[in-house]
Write an enzyme that holds these catalytic residues in place. Structure first.
Site, mmCIF file in Angstrom:
data_model
loop_
_atom_site.group_PDB
_atom_site.id
_atom_site.type_symbol
_atom_site.label_atom_id
_atom_site.label_comp_id
_atom_site.label_asym_id
_atom_site.label_seq_id
_atom_site.Cartn_x
_atom_site.Cartn_y
_atom_site.Cartn_z
ATOM 1 N N GLU A 42 0.846 -1.211 0.000
ATOM 2 C CA GLU A 42 0.000 0.000 0.000
ATOM 3 C C GLU A 42 0.874 1.250 0.000
ATOM 4 O O GLU A 42 0.866 2.032 0.951
ATOM 5 C CB GLU A 42 -0.882 0.023 1.256
ATOM 6 C CG GLU A 42 -1.737 -1.200 1.480
ATOM 7 C CD GLU A 42 -2.330 -1.251 2.897
ATOM 8 O OE1 GLU A 42 -1.936 -0.435 3.750
ATOM 9 O OE2 GLU A 42 -3.182 -2.124 3.133
ATOM 10 N N PRO A 43 1.655 1.466 -1.050
ATOM 11 C CA PRO A 43 2.513 2.661 -1.059
ATOM 12 C C PRO A 43 1.716 3.928 -1.353
ATOM 13 O O PRO A 43 0.853 3.940 -2.224
ATOM 14 C CB PRO A 43 3.498 2.384 -2.202
ATOM 15 C CG PRO A 43 2.752 1.482 -3.128
ATOM 16 C CD PRO A 43 1.773 0.696 -2.287
ATOM 17 N N GLY A 44 1.999 4.980 -0.611
ATOM 18 C CA GLY A 44 1.377 6.265 -0.886
ATOM 19 C C GLY A 44 2.440 7.243 -1.330
ATOM 20 O O GLY A 44 2.683 7.472 -2.510
ATOM 21 N N ARG A 45 3.137 7.792 -0.323
ATOM 22 C CA ARG A 45 4.126 8.837 -0.540
ATOM 23 C C ARG A 45 5.099 8.550 -1.691
ATOM 24 O O ARG A 45 5.329 9.391 -2.542
ATOM 25 C CB ARG A 45 4.927 8.998 0.760
ATOM 26 C CG ARG A 45 5.942 10.099 0.733
ATOM 27 C CD ARG A 45 6.872 10.007 1.963
ATOM 28 N NE ARG A 45 6.217 9.663 3.187
ATOM 29 C CZ ARG A 45 5.737 10.546 4.076
ATOM 30 N NH1 ARG A 45 5.874 11.836 3.873
ATOM 31 N NH2 ARG A 45 5.149 10.122 5.173
ATOM 32 N N ARG B 101 2.958 20.080 6.305
ATOM 33 C CA ARG B 101 3.953 19.114 6.791
ATOM 34 C C ARG B 101 5.092 19.743 7.613
ATOM 35 O O ARG B 101 5.473 19.190 8.645
ATOM 36 C CB ARG B 101 4.515 18.276 5.637
ATOM 37 C CG ARG B 101 3.425 17.525 4.844
ATOM 38 C CD ARG B 101 3.985 16.449 3.918
ATOM 39 N NE ARG B 101 4.593 15.391 4.682
ATOM 40 C CZ ARG B 101 5.886 15.257 4.872
ATOM 41 N NH1 ARG B 101 6.723 16.087 4.296
ATOM 42 N NH2 ARG B 101 6.354 14.280 5.620
ATOM 43 N N TYR C 97 5.051 18.140 11.209
ATOM 44 C CA TYR C 97 6.032 17.068 11.454
ATOM 45 C C TYR C 97 7.471 17.579 11.403
ATOM 46 O O TYR C 97 8.402 16.769 11.261
ATOM 47 C CB TYR C 97 5.910 15.976 10.387
ATOM 48 C CG TYR C 97 4.516 15.508 10.067
ATOM 49 C CD1 TYR C 97 3.768 14.769 10.985
ATOM 50 C CD2 TYR C 97 3.946 15.790 8.825
ATOM 51 C CE1 TYR C 97 2.491 14.329 10.664
ATOM 52 C CE2 TYR C 97 2.671 15.349 8.502
ATOM 53 C CZ TYR C 97 1.953 14.625 9.428
ATOM 54 O OH TYR C 97 0.696 14.187 9.114
ATOM 55 N N CYS D 55 -1.213 33.764 10.678
ATOM 56 C CA CYS D 55 -0.921 34.417 11.951
ATOM 57 C C CYS D 55 -0.520 33.459 13.045
ATOM 58 O O CYS D 55 -1.155 33.403 14.104
ATOM 59 C CB CYS D 55 -2.127 35.229 12.373
ATOM 60 S SG CYS D 55 -2.540 36.407 11.087
ATOM 61 N N GLU D 56 0.476 32.646 12.808
ATOM 62 C CA GLU D 56 1.120 31.914 13.890
ATOM 63 C C GLU D 56 2.534 31.561 13.456
ATOM 64 O O GLU D 56 2.792 31.369 12.268
ATOM 65 C CB GLU D 56 0.322 30.680 14.325
ATOM 66 C CG GLU D 56 -0.149 29.761 13.263
ATOM 67 C CD GLU D 56 -0.983 28.622 13.866
ATOM 68 O OE1 GLU D 56 -0.379 27.765 14.508
ATOM 69 O OE2 GLU D 56 -2.210 28.619 13.693
HETATM 70 N N1 LLP Z 1 -1.411 1.988 4.505
HETATM 71 C C1 LLP Z 1 -1.893 2.427 5.683
HETATM 72 C C2 LLP Z 1 -2.748 1.552 6.476
HETATM 73 C C3 LLP Z 1 -1.565 3.721 6.137
HETATM 74 O O1 LLP Z 1 -2.042 4.156 7.294
HETATM 75 C C4 LLP Z 1 -0.721 4.553 5.352
HETATM 76 C C5 LLP Z 1 -0.365 5.896 5.787
HETATM 77 C C6 LLP Z 1 -0.245 4.039 4.118
HETATM 78 C C7 LLP Z 1 -0.610 2.756 3.735
HETATM 79 C C8 LLP Z 1 0.629 4.850 3.205
HETATM 80 O O2 LLP Z 1 1.817 5.230 3.806
HETATM 81 P P1 LLP Z 1 2.975 5.871 2.915
HETATM 82 O O3 LLP Z 1 3.398 4.834 1.902
HETATM 83 O O4 LLP Z 1 2.440 7.073 2.239
HETATM 84 O O5 LLP Z 1 4.025 6.206 3.879
HETATM 85 N N2 LLP Z 1 0.571 12.749 6.692
HETATM 86 C C9 LLP Z 1 1.843 12.123 6.958
HETATM 87 C C10 LLP Z 1 1.839 10.662 6.574
HETATM 88 C C11 LLP Z 1 0.749 9.870 7.236
HETATM 89 C C12 LLP Z 1 0.680 8.438 6.802
HETATM 90 C C13 LLP Z 1 -0.526 7.745 7.368
HETATM 91 N N3 LLP Z 1 -0.707 6.404 6.905
HETATM 92 C C14 LLP Z 1 2.948 12.902 6.263
HETATM 93 O O6 LLP Z 1 2.663 13.922 5.620
HETATM 94 O O7 LLP Z 1 4.122 12.546 6.389
#
Ligand code: LLP
Length: 428
Positions: free
Chosen positions: A282-285, A321, A325, A353-354
């Protein structure tokens, strides 16, 4: 020669004729027609990233479910769908977005610790591939809703493997005291539970230990643990046939050594591949981050006596971000600096304004002027999706570039439209 654009993938962002381009389109040209700030994504780079992962993982039979929380724009989803991706979703809203982009239910994995009855019902109605269940309470609710629908739900148990992902605390999810997943020690309860549940089929295990993971070691530990648990549950009579390895693959915001598709493939090959399970990630980023930038205008170069501030027209509502973070996004001028340009130190801030509305401190850039533009690099993931309207600011538009053309894929949601969202009670 200053290496200011080092975090921009050269296949997508390059200086041409003295100004930064996304593929064949000058960012200045888009900014002139649209105003700033806006997000700009390279379609070529999105494809390149997806294909690199697909090529590394396909030989191991690993399915790719894009974690669309990183970037849920319809155009981006359609692009990945046409490459063969499914999605990993975490809400009814993301389910609707996936379906609207033409991703069928059987390519969708539904994760998340707090799925409501309505969300579970909608997921079952669309025939989702898998519900990743995070507690026994949720398992019972899924069973009841599936029974009402007269279906058997395909379920994977999200396990909390108690592995430290070695990342930022706010995005760590695989430790015992995080809210995510089912504690391994509780799995014994399954033997009693399962007999009573007629409308769930527990056919997999899943884990996701955190995000922005830069080393293979914690992933290997989690995958190994998942493999053992899958084998164990199978021995105990559950029809386990799938292992969902989650996402979390980090990218080099500061030029760190990258977790490459090849090293991920090696980690999978060493742990869970070739054991008869269907595998998924499940890649996102990692699929979207460096394909996107946030383009901003410089409103002021503020001389504060002892230091200088670059005050941008983008703010923490557009890209949260850094504030949330302490994340780093390289800041790169759109006008190509001369090779021998002197560098000046700036703190780069937004207008909100912060004091947390700060993108970076003490960074060295060529002399900047009001009216010039910069990009915040590596902003394709968790940028637009986490944006807000704080300070009654517009939601920044999103633009997709493909070769020599560009299209606005989300228009600016301006303040007139936002005022229309409110309703004043009749009696006022
Ligand atoms: N699968 C599950 C169950 C997740 O909770 C997440 C991310 C992913 C996959 C995808 O993760 P990735 O491959 O993108 O790392 N907003 C934060 C990141 C929060 C990630 C939450 N879960 C940021 O901007 O760094």
């Amino acid at each position: 020669m200053h290496d200011l654009s080092r975090r921009l993938p050269a296949s997508a962002f390059r200086y041409q004729n003295g100004s930064l381009h996304c593929e064949g389109v000058a960012l200045d040209a888009i900014a002139d027609s649209l105003g700033t700030p806006f997000y700009c994504y390279s379609a070529g780079r999105l494809r390149e990233r997806y294909r690199a992962f697909a090529a590394a993982l396909a030989p191991l039979g690993v399915g790719i479910h894009f974690a669309m929380k990183a970037n849920g724009n319809q155009a981006v989803l359609k692009l990945f769908a046409s490459e063969g991706a499914g999605t990993d979703i975490v809400s009814g809203g993301e389910l609707a977005r996936s379906l609207a982009a033409g991703i069928p239910g059987d390519r969708i994995i539904f994760s998340g610790v707090g799925k409501t009855a309505a969300e579970i019902d909608a997921a079952l109605a669309s025939g989702v591939h898998q519900l990743n269940v995070e507690s026994f309470e949720e398992l019972r609710l899924v069973d009841a809703i599936a029974a009402r629908r007269g279906v058997v739900a395909s379920v994977a148990l999200r396990i909390n493997p108690d592995v430290d992902a070695e990342t930022h605390a706010k995005i760590t999810t695989g430790k015992k005291d995080n809210k995510f997943g089912i504690d391994v020690a509780l799995l014994d309860r399954l033997d009693n539970e399962v007999k009573a549940l007629q409308n769930v089929r527990i056919l997999g295990v899943a884990a996701h230990i955190g995000s922005q993971i830069m080393k293979a070691t914690p992933l290997i530990a989690a995958y190994r643990r998942l493999g053992e648990i899958a084998d164990d549950l199978k021995r105990r009579g559950l029809p386990i046939e799938r292992i969902d390895l989650g996402g979390g693959f980090g990218i080099p915001y500061r030029g760190e050594a990258e977790l490459t598709p090849a090293s991920l493939a090696t980690a999978i090959a060493q742990t869970v591949a070739g054991r008869g399970y269907h595998l998924a990630v499940e890649p996102g980023r990692t699929l979207v981050a460096d394909a996107g930038v946030l383009v901003a205008g410089v409103t002021y170069v503020k001389d504060a006596g002892h230091m200088r501030f670059l005050v941008l027209d983008a703010a923490m509502n557009d890209l949260v971000r850094p504030a949330m973070y302490d994340a780093h996004h390289d800041i790169v001028p759109v006008n190509e600096p001369a090779a021998d340009a002197d560098l000046t130190e700036y703190d780069v801030v937004g207008p909100i304004c912060e004091s947390s509305d700060t993108f970076d401190k003490h960074i060295r850039l060529p002399e900047m002027r009001a009216g010039e533009r910069v990009v915040l690099a590596t902003a394709g993931a968790y940028g637009a999706t986490m944006s807000s309207t704080y300070n009654a600011r517009a939601l920044a538009p999103e633009v997709l570039v493909d070769g020599n053309r560009f299209a606005v894929i989300r228009r600016r949601i301006d303040i007139a439209e936002q005022i229309g969202w409110d309703q004043v009670p009749e009696w006022m």
